[in-house]
Design an enzyme around this catalytic site. Structure first.
Site, PDB file in Angstrom:
ATOM      1  N   CYS A  16       9.403  -4.055   6.338  1.00 13.81           N
ATOM      2  CA  CYS A  16       8.316  -4.894   6.873  1.00 13.81           C
ATOM      3  C   CYS A  16       8.840  -5.981   7.816  1.00 13.81           C
ATOM      4  CB  CYS A  16       7.528  -5.514   5.721  1.00 13.81           C
ATOM      5  SG  CYS A  16       8.512  -5.950   4.285  1.00 13.81           S
ATOM      6  N   GLN A  62       9.523 -14.790   3.503  1.00 14.15           N
ATOM      7  CA  GLN A  62       8.774 -13.579   3.176  1.00 14.15           C
ATOM      8  C   GLN A  62       7.802 -13.810   2.017  1.00 14.15           C
ATOM      9  OE1 GLN A  62      12.736 -11.029   4.328  1.00 14.15           O
ATOM     10  NE2 GLN A  62      11.197  -9.933   3.168  1.00 14.15           N
ATOM     11  N   HIS A  72       5.050 -12.125   6.615  1.00 12.17           N
ATOM     12  CA  HIS A  72       6.472 -12.449   6.658  1.00 12.17           C
ATOM     13  C   HIS A  72       6.728 -13.170   7.979  1.00 12.17           C
ATOM     14  CE1 HIS A  72       6.873 -10.233   3.105  1.00 12.17           C
ATOM     15  NE2 HIS A  72       7.506  -9.167   3.523  1.00 12.17           N
TER      16      HIS A  72
HETATM   17  P1  NAP Z   1       2.585  -1.783  -5.355  1.00 17.42           P
HETATM   18  O1  NAP Z   1       1.483  -2.703  -4.942  1.00 17.42           O
HETATM   19  O2  NAP Z   1       3.455  -2.229  -6.486  1.00 17.42           O
HETATM   20  O3  NAP Z   1       1.937  -0.346  -5.690  1.00 17.42           O
HETATM   21  C1  NAP Z   1       2.729   0.791  -5.993  1.00 17.42           C
HETATM   22  C2  NAP Z   1       2.119   1.566  -7.157  1.00 17.42           C
HETATM   23  O4  NAP Z   1       2.180   0.778  -8.347  1.00 17.42           O
HETATM   24  C3  NAP Z   1       0.638   1.879  -7.056  1.00 17.42           C
HETATM   25  O5  NAP Z   1       0.438   3.004  -6.232  1.00 17.42           O
HETATM   26  C4  NAP Z   1       0.257   2.159  -8.496  1.00 17.42           C
HETATM   27  O6  NAP Z   1       0.552   3.525  -8.815  1.00 17.42           O
HETATM   28  C5  NAP Z   1       1.215   1.255  -9.283  1.00 17.42           C
HETATM   29  N1  NAP Z   1       0.585   0.054  -9.894  1.00 17.42           N
HETATM   30  C6  NAP Z   1       0.945  -0.456 -11.092  1.00 17.42           C
HETATM   31  N2  NAP Z   1       0.257  -1.569 -11.374  1.00 17.42           N
HETATM   32  C7  NAP Z   1      -0.565  -1.793 -10.323  1.00 17.42           C
HETATM   33  C8  NAP Z   1      -1.549  -2.785 -10.025  1.00 17.42           C
HETATM   34  N3  NAP Z   1      -1.806  -3.798 -10.863  1.00 17.42           N
HETATM   35  N4  NAP Z   1      -2.233  -2.702  -8.857  1.00 17.42           N
HETATM   36  C9  NAP Z   1      -1.981  -1.713  -7.992  1.00 17.42           C
HETATM   37  N5  NAP Z   1      -1.074  -0.729  -8.232  1.00 17.42           N
HETATM   38  C10 NAP Z   1      -0.354  -0.763  -9.386  1.00 17.42           C
HETATM   39  O7  NAP Z   1       3.577  -1.483  -4.143  1.00 17.42           O
HETATM   40  P2  NAP Z   1       3.408  -1.800  -2.572  1.00 17.42           P
HETATM   41  O8  NAP Z   1       3.704  -3.213  -2.313  1.00 17.42           O
HETATM   42  O9  NAP Z   1       2.120  -1.225  -2.113  1.00 17.42           O
HETATM   43  O10 NAP Z   1       4.651  -0.973  -1.975  1.00 17.42           O
HETATM   44  C11 NAP Z   1       4.644   0.450  -1.900  1.00 17.42           C
HETATM   45  C12 NAP Z   1       5.869   0.892  -1.109  1.00 17.42           C
HETATM   46  O11 NAP Z   1       5.780   0.359   0.218  1.00 17.42           O
HETATM   47  C13 NAP Z   1       7.209   0.394  -1.668  1.00 17.42           C
HETATM   48  O12 NAP Z   1       8.186   1.358  -1.451  1.00 17.42           O
HETATM   49  C14 NAP Z   1       7.504  -0.825  -0.838  1.00 17.42           C
HETATM   50  O13 NAP Z   1       8.871  -1.109  -0.757  1.00 17.42           O
HETATM   51  C15 NAP Z   1       6.956  -0.373   0.515  1.00 17.42           C
HETATM   52  N6  NAP Z   1       6.579  -1.494   1.384  1.00 17.42           N
HETATM   53  C16 NAP Z   1       5.842  -2.514   0.879  1.00 17.42           C
HETATM   54  C17 NAP Z   1       5.483  -3.552   1.721  1.00 17.42           C
HETATM   55  C18 NAP Z   1       4.680  -4.711   1.218  1.00 17.42           C
HETATM   56  O14 NAP Z   1       4.475  -5.650   1.983  1.00 17.42           O
HETATM   57  N7  NAP Z   1       4.207  -4.733  -0.023  1.00 17.42           N
HETATM   58  C19 NAP Z   1       5.876  -3.536   3.060  1.00 17.42           C
HETATM   59  C20 NAP Z   1       6.605  -2.440   3.548  1.00 17.42           C
HETATM   60  C21 NAP Z   1       6.949  -1.421   2.696  1.00 17.42           C
HETATM   61  P3  NAP Z   1      -0.464   4.457  -9.655  1.00 17.42           P
HETATM   62  O15 NAP Z   1      -1.832   4.338  -9.041  1.00 17.42           O
HETATM   63  O16 NAP Z   1       0.110   5.831  -9.499  1.00 17.42           O
HETATM   64  O17 NAP Z   1      -0.415   3.903 -11.040  1.00 17.42           O
END
Ligand code: NAP
Length: 372
Positions: free
Chosen positions: A137, A164, A274
């Site tokens: 990001c 960030q 960020h």
């Molecule tokens: P996240 O919010 O933690 O969500 C990932 C998975 O966690 C969801 O698909 C869900 O899977 C599960 N989960 C468990 N508890 C949750 C809750 N309370 N609310 C929502 N989902 C929950 O991860 P993310 O930030 O979207 O990141 C996903 C990927 O993108 C990672 O590899 C990260 O490094 C990358 N990324 C993130 C960002 C960012 O700014 N966040 C930026 C660039 C890249 P189930 O539905 O299967 O349970």
């Protein structure tokens, strides 16, 4: 086109679905939503899709995954590292579009940020490549701000100090930050009228250090605090987040000779966006007007902000930028350290250009390529 979505309810996946709805991207798609935690449950809406989505499918079911022409995943690196080799090993030839870092440096992957590297993406599609990975990001946002400067050949080195947001670590961390804010806010407000400023700082600091302060997701206090380490340690004292700056920029910009990029990555208590304070060493003492022109022309979303207090406070903050596709670049000036040193400050919504938007656009780019 049958498109599977994994990780659709996380931070990135939720923003991706919202953007697809805003842009009418569901039209003509047959979406299938997967879950690692609740297969069989109700799927989210996909307004205008060619077929209503079926109930949530098991994100570890290779046969259902293989039935998709394209998989778009925002689930994270653990899922990717488990399922991508299994899919390719089983002969799946579909297109894999991923937000996670796991495959970014793989030789067969292309890191996608099409306002900056559309020709590279076109060449990869023509060459038959099938793995398209969103960049880190902070790196993607840096390049949306100053990718034009780096490509111009004017830049000798970049040092970037990042600020960030909590949501960069996922949904659970962002929710915990708000709980921390509430916990500290309640403790501070309770004594604000009776103990004054110094008393409030003592009470809030004690509360931040208390065992009851919620830290299970972030691992440390973040509200009213900052954490100058993100991701795993690398050799030489860098964090992996810091290492990504040069490694991924070189791949995204397709540079033969890398431009050195390094700095300190810091998690701060903002919710979204960020930001980075950037020092650039130039190859020659260029006029600021030349640099401003290059920055303005970096992408249709890159905005040059006047180096004034009012413009900075109203346009160069997470409060102004969250939820928009704008990538403002401001505080541009020559540094006192050397005539060929400049500084600037840039930020963007890391859930948009830093994550969901390059993936959304890659899906559209692939559809156009496959249909054309
Ligand atoms: P996240 O919010 O933690 O969500 C990932 C998975 O966690 C969801 O698909 C869900 O899977 C599960 N989960 C468990 N508890 C949750 C809750 N309370 N609310 C929502 N989902 C929950 O991860 P993310 O930030 O979207 O990141 C996903 C990927 O993108 C990672 O590899 C990260 O490094 C990358 N990324 C993130 C960002 C960012 O700014 N966040 C930026 C660039 C890249 P189930 O539905 O299967 O349970």
């Amino acid at each position: 086109m049958r498109v599977g979505f994994i990780g659709w309810r996380g931070m990135v996946g939720s923003v991706l679905r919202a953007r697809m709805t805003e842009e009418g991207d569901w039209a003509g798609l047959e979406p299938v939503f997967f879950s690692t935690s609740s297969p069989g449950g109700p799927p989210p809406e996909a307004p205008g899709a060619a077929h209503a989505p079926p109930p949530l499918q098991d994100a570890f079911d290779l046969d259902v995954l293989r039935s998709c022409d394209v998989l778009v995943t925002c689930q994270g690196s653990s899922w990717t590292l488990q399922m991508h080799p299994a899919l390719r090993g089983a002969g799946w030839q579909g297109v894999f579009i991923d937000a996670a870092s796991a495959l970014r440096m793989a030789p067969e992957s292309t890191i996608v940020l099409d306002p900056i590297n559309a020709p590279l993406i076109q060449r990869a599609m023509v060459a038959g490549k099938k793995d398209y990975i969103g960049g880190n990001c902070t790196v993607s946002l840096l390049l949306m701000g100053i990718g034009g400067l780096i490509s111009s050949g004017l830049v000798r080195f970049v040092s970037t100090m990042t600020y960030q947001a909590a949501s960069g670590g996922g949904a659970r961390k962002m929710v915990e930050l708000v709980r921390q804010m509430h916990d500290l806010g309640a403790a501070g407000v309770a004594v604000a009228d009776t103990m004054g400023g110094l008393g409030v700082s003592e009470v809030v600091t004690q509360r931040m250090r208390a065992a009851e302060h919620p830290t299970s997701a972030i691992g440390s206090p973040l509200a009213a605090n900052l954490l100058p380490w993100i991701d795993k340690p690398m050799p030489g004292g860098q964090s992996r987040e810091e290492w990504k700056g040069q490694a991924e920029s070189t791949r995204i910009l397709d540079l033969d000779t890398p431009v050195p990029i390094d700095g300190i990555a810091v998690r701060v208590g903002s919710l979204r966006c960020h930001a980075q304070g950037v020092t650039i060493g130039l190859n020659r003492p260029a006029e600021l007007s030349e640099l401003e022109d290059i920055i303005r022309n970096t992408s249709p979303w890159t905005r040059l902000i006047d180096n004034t207090p009012d413009a900075t406070r109203s346009q160069l903050t997470p409060a102004a930028v969250t939820g928009t596709l704008d990538v403002p670049v401001g505080r541009l000036r020559r540094l006192g350290t050397s005539p060929d040193h400049i500084c600037l400050f840039t930020l963007g919504d890391q859930l948009l250009w830093g994550a969901a938007e390059p993936l959304r656009r890659m899906l559209t780019i692939w559809r156009t390529h496959a249909e054309g």
